[in-house]
Design a protein around this motif. Structure first.
Motif, PDB file in Angstrom:
ATOM      1  N   ASP A 105       0.835  -1.199   0.000  1.00 38.24           N
ATOM      2  CA  ASP A 105       0.000   0.000   0.000  1.00 38.24           C
ATOM      3  C   ASP A 105       0.875   1.256   0.000  1.00 38.24           C
ATOM      4  O   ASP A 105       0.666   2.174  -0.791  1.00 38.24           O
ATOM      5  CB  ASP A 105      -0.919  -0.022   1.221  1.00 38.24           C
ATOM      6  N   THR A 109       0.949   3.852  -3.181  1.00 38.92           N
ATOM      7  CA  THR A 109       0.289   5.149  -2.977  1.00 38.92           C
ATOM      8  C   THR A 109       1.226   6.277  -2.563  1.00 38.92           C
ATOM      9  O   THR A 109       0.943   7.429  -2.855  1.00 38.92           O
ATOM     10  CB  THR A 109      -0.820   5.035  -1.913  1.00 38.92           C
ATOM     11  N   LYS A 175      -2.615  -5.400 -10.711  1.00 37.42           N
ATOM     12  CA  LYS A 175      -3.432  -4.283 -11.192  1.00 37.42           C
ATOM     13  C   LYS A 175      -4.604  -4.026 -10.244  1.00 37.42           C
ATOM     14  O   LYS A 175      -5.049  -2.893 -10.094  1.00 37.42           O
ATOM     15  CB  LYS A 175      -3.962  -4.551 -12.601  1.00 37.42           C
ATOM     16  N   GLN A 176      -5.096  -5.081  -9.609  1.00 38.00           N
ATOM     17  CA  GLN A 176      -6.172  -4.922  -8.619  1.00 38.00           C
ATOM     18  C   GLN A 176      -5.699  -4.089  -7.428  1.00 38.00           C
ATOM     19  O   GLN A 176      -6.491  -3.450  -6.761  1.00 38.00           O
ATOM     20  CB  GLN A 176      -6.657  -6.292  -8.118  1.00 38.00           C
ATOM     21  N   ASN A 178      -3.725  -1.548  -7.792  1.00 40.53           N
ATOM     22  CA  ASN A 178      -3.367  -0.251  -8.400  1.00 40.53           C
ATOM     23  C   ASN A 178      -1.894  -0.112  -8.738  1.00 40.53           C
ATOM     24  O   ASN A 178      -1.356   0.999  -8.680  1.00 40.53           O
ATOM     25  CB  ASN A 178      -3.826   0.915  -7.519  1.00 40.53           C
ATOM     26  N   PRO A 180       0.974   0.720 -11.017  1.00 40.27           N
ATOM     27  CA  PRO A 180       0.924   1.556 -12.236  1.00 40.27           C
ATOM     28  C   PRO A 180       1.744   0.985 -13.387  1.00 40.27           C
ATOM     29  O   PRO A 180       2.829   1.491 -13.712  1.00 40.27           O
ATOM     30  CB  PRO A 180       1.495   2.892 -11.745  1.00 40.27           C
TER      31      PRO A 180
END
Length: 183
Positions: A105, A109, A175-176, A178, A180
């Motif tokens: 995470d 992010t 991809k689930q 996120n 990139p």
């Protein structure tokens, strides 16, 4: 604290599993790929000439990973590199469970947007068995590292191991979360 679930783990259980089951047509829920572990590795070649560098790398890796790293040592002596057997050359950490989801995470992010000139990461760094490898040039992209207190910038290898049997399944799983990917 025992009932705490990381954000990505909850997303995997609620949405990602169903999307993957539908995309690949799995008959059994146990076939759905999931994250197995994330291995972080930092090579510290400068430790050959200065033994304090390895302590600094251990502290930085512990801050990034949230657990104590293992010091990796040379397996045999190589005179050309001035390396002797059992000399410390790097640090590594294996993350599993909640810490693994928390790290992924933060990587997606927080750390990746801080990398200079990045428009995404290559979708071709899979090994054929559903595992993904990623290299960072600077470990200071993580917010746990105080930019003004570091004495040296190190590169870092990140290996994301999944239970997927193919690269397409692993890429879809990441991809689930996120990741990139550019291609």
């Amino acid at each position: 604290m025992a009932d705490y679930t990381p954000r990505l783990k909850a997303h995997y259980k609620e949405a990602a599993r169903a999307a993957l089951k539908e995309e690949f047509g799995y008959k059994n829920d146990m076939q759905i790929p999931k994250l197995d572990k994330i291995v972080l590795n930092m090579g510290v070649g400068e430790a050959v000439s200065d033994s304090k560098k390895i302590r600094s790398a251990v502290a930085d890796m512990a801050a990034i990973a949230g657990q104590q790293p293992v010091i990796t040592k040379a397996k045999k002596s190589i005179a050309g590199f001035r390396v002797r057997e059992d000399m410390p050359l790097g640090v590594k950490v294996t993350l599993r469970g909640n810490r693994m989801y928390e790290f992924l995470d933060r990587l997606v992010t927080v750390a990746m947007p801080r990398i200079r000139d990045v428009r995404g990461i290559s979708g071709k760094s899979f090994d054929g068995n559903g595992n993904y490898a990623l290299g960072l040039k600077e470990h200071i992209v993580f917010p746990e590292i105080a930019f003004d207190k570091i004495d040296q910038m190190w590169g870092m290898d990140i290996a994301i191991c999944t239970t997927a049997t193919s690269d397409a399944e692993a890429k879809s799983l990441l991809k689930q979360f996120n990741m990139p990917f550019t291609s």
